[in-house]
Structure formats: C-alpha cells, structure tokens
Design an enzyme around this catalytic site. Structure first.
Site, PDB file in Angstrom:
ATOM      1  N   ASN A  72       0.877  -1.178   0.000  1.00 47.55           N
ATOM      2  CA  ASN A  72       0.000   0.000   0.000  1.00 47.55           C
ATOM      3  C   ASN A  72       0.910   1.223   0.000  1.00 47.55           C
ATOM      4  O   ASN A  72       1.494   1.560   1.030  1.00 47.55           O
ATOM      5  CB  ASN A  72      -0.891  -0.040   1.251  1.00 47.55           C
ATOM      6  CG  ASN A  72      -1.716   1.229   1.411  1.00 47.55           C
ATOM      7  OD1 ASN A  72      -1.769   2.069   0.511  1.00 47.55           O
ATOM      8  ND2 ASN A  72      -2.360   1.369   2.550  1.00 47.55           N
ATOM      9  N   TRP A  73       1.034   1.859  -1.155  1.00 46.40           N
ATOM     10  CA  TRP A  73       1.982   2.969  -1.282  1.00 46.40           C
ATOM     11  C   TRP A  73       1.436   4.262  -0.666  1.00 46.40           C
ATOM     12  O   TRP A  73       2.131   5.250  -0.601  1.00 46.40           O
ATOM     13  CB  TRP A  73       2.340   3.185  -2.756  1.00 46.40           C
ATOM     14  CG  TRP A  73       3.070   2.024  -3.385  1.00 46.40           C
ATOM     15  CD1 TRP A  73       3.373   0.812  -2.800  1.00 46.40           C
ATOM     16  CD2 TRP A  73       3.592   1.950  -4.717  1.00 46.40           C
ATOM     17  NE1 TRP A  73       4.048   0.005  -3.682  1.00 46.40           N
ATOM     18  CE2 TRP A  73       4.194   0.679  -4.870  1.00 46.40           C
ATOM     19  CE3 TRP A  73       3.608   2.824  -5.811  1.00 46.40           C
ATOM     20  CZ2 TRP A  73       4.808   0.277  -6.059  1.00 46.40           C
ATOM     21  CZ3 TRP A  73       4.218   2.424  -7.004  1.00 46.40           C
ATOM     22  CH2 TRP A  73       4.810   1.169  -7.121  1.00 46.40           C
ATOM     23  N   LYS A  74       0.179   4.235  -0.264  1.00 43.90           N
ATOM     24  CA  LYS A  74      -0.481   5.411   0.326  1.00 43.90           C
ATOM     25  C   LYS A  74      -0.278   6.630  -0.586  1.00 43.90           C
ATOM     26  O   LYS A  74      -0.240   6.470  -1.807  1.00 43.90           O
ATOM     27  CB  LYS A  74       0.024   5.624   1.755  1.00 43.90           C
ATOM     28  CG  LYS A  74      -0.129   4.344   2.608  1.00 43.90           C
ATOM     29  CD  LYS A  74       0.053   4.554   4.076  1.00 43.90           C
ATOM     30  CE  LYS A  74      -0.169   3.228   4.811  1.00 43.90           C
ATOM     31  NZ  LYS A  74      -0.056   3.321   6.252  1.00 43.90           N
ATOM     32  N   HIS A  90      -9.337   1.247   4.988  1.00 42.72           N
ATOM     33  CA  HIS A  90      -8.066   1.394   5.703  1.00 42.72           C
ATOM     34  C   HIS A  90      -8.281   2.304   6.914  1.00 42.72           C
ATOM     35  O   HIS A  90      -9.103   3.225   6.856  1.00 42.72           O
ATOM     36  CB  HIS A  90      -7.008   1.982   4.765  1.00 42.72           C
ATOM     37  CG  HIS A  90      -5.640   1.933   5.355  1.00 42.72           C
ATOM     38  ND1 HIS A  90      -5.194   2.881   6.247  1.00 42.72           N
ATOM     39  CD2 HIS A  90      -4.631   1.032   5.209  1.00 42.72           C
ATOM     40  CE1 HIS A  90      -3.958   2.565   6.623  1.00 42.72           C
ATOM     41  NE2 HIS A  90      -3.594   1.457   6.013  1.00 42.72           N
ATOM     42  N   GLU A 122      -6.720   4.712   7.987  1.00 45.95           N
ATOM     43  CA  GLU A 122      -6.560   6.147   7.683  1.00 45.95           C
ATOM     44  C   GLU A 122      -7.832   6.712   7.054  1.00 45.95           C
ATOM     45  O   GLU A 122      -8.187   7.865   7.272  1.00 45.95           O
ATOM     46  CB  GLU A 122      -5.326   6.344   6.787  1.00 45.95           C
ATOM     47  CG  GLU A 122      -4.036   6.113   7.573  1.00 45.95           C
ATOM     48  CD  GLU A 122      -2.880   5.537   6.789  1.00 45.95           C
ATOM     49  OE1 GLU A 122      -2.886   5.609   5.542  1.00 45.95           O
ATOM     50  OE2 GLU A 122      -1.954   4.986   7.426  1.00 45.95           O
ATOM     51  N   GLU A 168      -5.196  -4.795  10.659  1.00 45.42           N
ATOM     52  CA  GLU A 168      -4.156  -3.785  10.852  1.00 45.42           C
ATOM     53  C   GLU A 168      -4.421  -3.052  12.170  1.00 45.42           C
ATOM     54  O   GLU A 168      -5.220  -2.107  12.204  1.00 45.42           O
ATOM     55  CB  GLU A 168      -4.168  -2.772   9.705  1.00 45.42           C
ATOM     56  CG  GLU A 168      -3.881  -3.366   8.351  1.00 45.42           C
ATOM     57  CD  GLU A 168      -3.308  -2.338   7.391  1.00 45.42           C
ATOM     58  OE1 GLU A 168      -2.250  -2.602   6.821  1.00 45.42           O
ATOM     59  OE2 GLU A 168      -3.898  -1.252   7.238  1.00 45.42           O
ATOM     60  N   GLY A 180       2.811   2.277  10.897  1.00 50.71           N
ATOM     61  CA  GLY A 180       3.789   3.351  10.750  1.00 50.71           C
ATOM     62  C   GLY A 180       4.499   3.718  12.040  1.00 50.71           C
ATOM     63  O   GLY A 180       5.173   4.745  12.122  1.00 50.71           O
ATOM     64  N   SER A 199       3.725  -2.219  10.417  1.00 48.94           N
ATOM     65  CA  SER A 199       5.168  -2.301  10.658  1.00 48.94           C
ATOM     66  C   SER A 199       5.768  -3.665  10.302  1.00 48.94           C
ATOM     67  O   SER A 199       6.668  -4.155  10.985  1.00 48.94           O
ATOM     68  CB  SER A 199       5.505  -1.910  12.096  1.00 48.94           C
ATOM     69  OG  SER A 199       5.118  -0.567  12.337  1.00 48.94           O
ATOM     70  N   GLY A 248       3.008  -1.034   4.347  1.00 47.44           N
ATOM     71  CA  GLY A 248       3.049   0.400   4.088  1.00 47.44           C
ATOM     72  C   GLY A 248       4.479   0.853   3.805  1.00 47.44           C
ATOM     73  O   GLY A 248       4.994   0.699   2.704  1.00 47.44           O
ATOM     74  N   GLY A 249       5.131   1.388   4.829  1.00 45.67           N
ATOM     75  CA  GLY A 249       6.469   1.979   4.669  1.00 45.67           C
ATOM     76  C   GLY A 249       7.457   1.088   3.933  1.00 45.67           C
ATOM     77  O   GLY A 249       8.176   1.549   3.034  1.00 45.67           O
TER      78      GLY A 249
HETATM   79  P1  13P Z   1       3.239   0.351   7.812  1.00 44.75           P
HETATM   80  O1  13P Z   1       3.739  -0.929   7.181  1.00 44.75           O
HETATM   81  O2  13P Z   1       3.982   1.564   7.369  1.00 44.75           O
HETATM   82  O3  13P Z   1       3.137   0.223   9.297  1.00 44.75           O
HETATM   83  O4  13P Z   1       1.738   0.570   7.268  1.00 44.75           O
HETATM   84  C1  13P Z   1       0.845  -0.475   7.312  1.00 44.75           C
HETATM   85  C2  13P Z   1      -0.354  -0.087   6.519  1.00 44.75           C
HETATM   86  O5  13P Z   1      -1.081   0.813   6.889  1.00 44.75           O
HETATM   87  C3  13P Z   1      -0.608  -0.821   5.272  1.00 44.75           C
HETATM   88  O6  13P Z   1      -1.884  -0.569   4.796  1.00 44.75           O
END
Ligand code: 13P
Length: 256
Positions: free
Chosen positions: A10-12, A99, A101, A173, A179, A219, A240-241
């Site tokens: 997920n590149w956000k 998600h 967010e 999640e 993050g 993470s 994510g990251g």
């Molecule tokens: P991180 O891997 O950066 O913690 O993010 C997880 C995420 O929100 C994937 O959708």
C-alpha cells in the site's frame, strides 16, 4: 496451507509517476533475480495517478495491481470520486477498502466500507477490507469487540456466489502498529486472525472461511515477516512503509 499467500504494497499518498515507475522497476528486477518465482501473490497499490504507468511496467509479470480506495457509487455527479470500473479500466484487480486512515481521517464507518465492498465486487474487483483496533481500544480490552463489529458489517453485503466469497481478502491492521515500528507479536496477530476466521466459519461455513485470505498489516519488515507469516491464520501482509523500498518489499516477499 491451502491458501496462497499474498504480499500487498500500500503505497499510500506517495510517489509521482517517475518515482512509482522506479519503485516498481526495482521490484520487477528483484523478482527477475529470483527467476520470476515467488511463493506468494504480489500486489502493488500505487496512488491513483501512478496506477496506469505502473500497470504498463508490470504488464506480463506476476505482479497484480490495485487501488487504495473507491466510491460506493455508480458513475455520476460525485466530484473527486473514482468508481471501481475506472480501476478495472486501468488494469486493477484489487482495491483496499476501509483502511484505518480512511476510517479515522475521512469518516468512513463499517457500513460505508461494507457498501464499498459490494460495489467492488459488482465492478469486478477483489476487495481487501481492513479492520483493526486503536491502542486505547486494545488497552481497555476491547480488541475483539471492535473486530467483531467491523467484520460483522461485511456479511449483509457479501455476494451470494461462493467463488466471490472465497475471493474476499481481509486485512487485520492494529492502528497502533501502523507506521509506528511497533508490530503486533505473531501471537497477538494470530489471536485476532483466528477470531476473524471463526466469525467467517460461523457466517459462511468452513469451506468458504478456509479460502478467505487474512493479511496482517502494521510495521511489517523483512526481519519480522517470516515469523508473522508462519502463523496458521496469517496469509500474508499489507505493507506500508516497507513497500516503498524494493529491497524491503522483496525481503518481505522472501518471508514466504
Ligand atoms: P506500515 O507498514 O507503514 O506500518 O503501514 C501499514 C499499513 O497501513 C498498510 O496498509
């Protein structure tokens, strides 16, 4: 395990076209070094503006393409929104929905997420429905209640078709792990995943429940992926990251 693993990036809200192209080229090069053979499905979900360009780069490869959100509506007067059909039109086969967010920053509740799931199926996409508790909810012992509420909202809108039900992907999640560098322990992840699987068994029967993939997100890194993925009800990761660096994303894929 009867379920094939899935590692989804997920590149956000990261990546102009050039950077997105460079990122996916790095992933492709790493997969080529592995002889194109990986033990899991691989998905990337770039920001909308980069999907088409990334799609051209991955054409003919094993990497699949997804969106990070979509509208529940059919085409019409919905300024700023995107239909699922618009995503399939540019090569997407998956879409991330609900998600944390989107839930916390854009007011999406479980009913809306559930309607979006129905729209995703209608438009030919595989939905990845995200659920997870906040730190406060975990610390007050409400984790499983929160998960129950979020997961139970999907059942009324699931298509009747067995093949479509089996296609469903859920992602656990924990909000406190996103993050933050704080990962749920493999045992904490497995506890929630097994709870979700139990709900699926109850509502959909064991045949379907054992086909649905449940990803863990929060993470995930190359050094913790393998042990998390080794848990019986963890079928992969939503990253994510670490999905923004080819070597990290590839290291996570190697966890399978
Ligand atoms: P991180 O891997 O950066 O913690 O993010 C997880 C995420 O929100 C994937 O959708």
């Amino acid at each position: 395990m009867s379920r094939r693993g899935l590692v989804a990036g997920n590149w956000k809200m990261n990546g102009l076209i050039e950077a997105a192209d460079a990122l996916v080229s790095g992933i492709l090069a790493g997969l080529a070094q592995r002889g194109g053979k990986v033990q899991c499905d691989v998905l990337v979900c770039p920001p909308f503006t980069a999907i088409q360009s990334v799609g051209k780069r991955i054409a003919g490869s094993a990497i699949k393409l997804g969106g990070q959100n979509m509208s529940e509506h059919t085409p019409g007067a919905h300024t700023g929104e995107i239909t699922g059909q618009m995503l399939t039109n540019i090569g997407c086969s998956f879409v991330i929905l609900g998600h944390s967010e989107r839930r916390s920053m854009y007011g999406e509740d479980s009913q809306l997420v559930s309607r979006k799931m129905a729209s995703a199926y209608r438009d030919g996409l595989t939905p990845i429905v995200c659920v997870g508790e906040t730190l406060q909810e975990r610390e007050s012992g409400k984790t499983l209640d929160v998960i129950r509420g979020q997961v139970s909202a999907i059942f009324p809108n699931l298509p009747a078709d067995t093949a479509k039900r089996e296609q469903l992907v859920l992602a656990y999640e924990p909000v406190w792990a996103i993050g933050t560098g704080k990962t749920a322990s493999p045992e904490q992840a497995q506890e929630v995943h097994a709870f979700i699987r139990g709900m699926l068994v109850e509502q959909l029967g064991g045949g379907v429940a054992n086909k649905v993939r449940i990803l863990y997100g929060g993470s995930v890194k190359p050094d913790n992926a393998k042990v998390i993925f080794s848990k019986p009800d963890v079928d992969g990761g939503l990253i994510g990251g670490a999905a923004l660096k080819p070597e990290d994303f590839l290291g996570i894929i190697d966890g399978f």
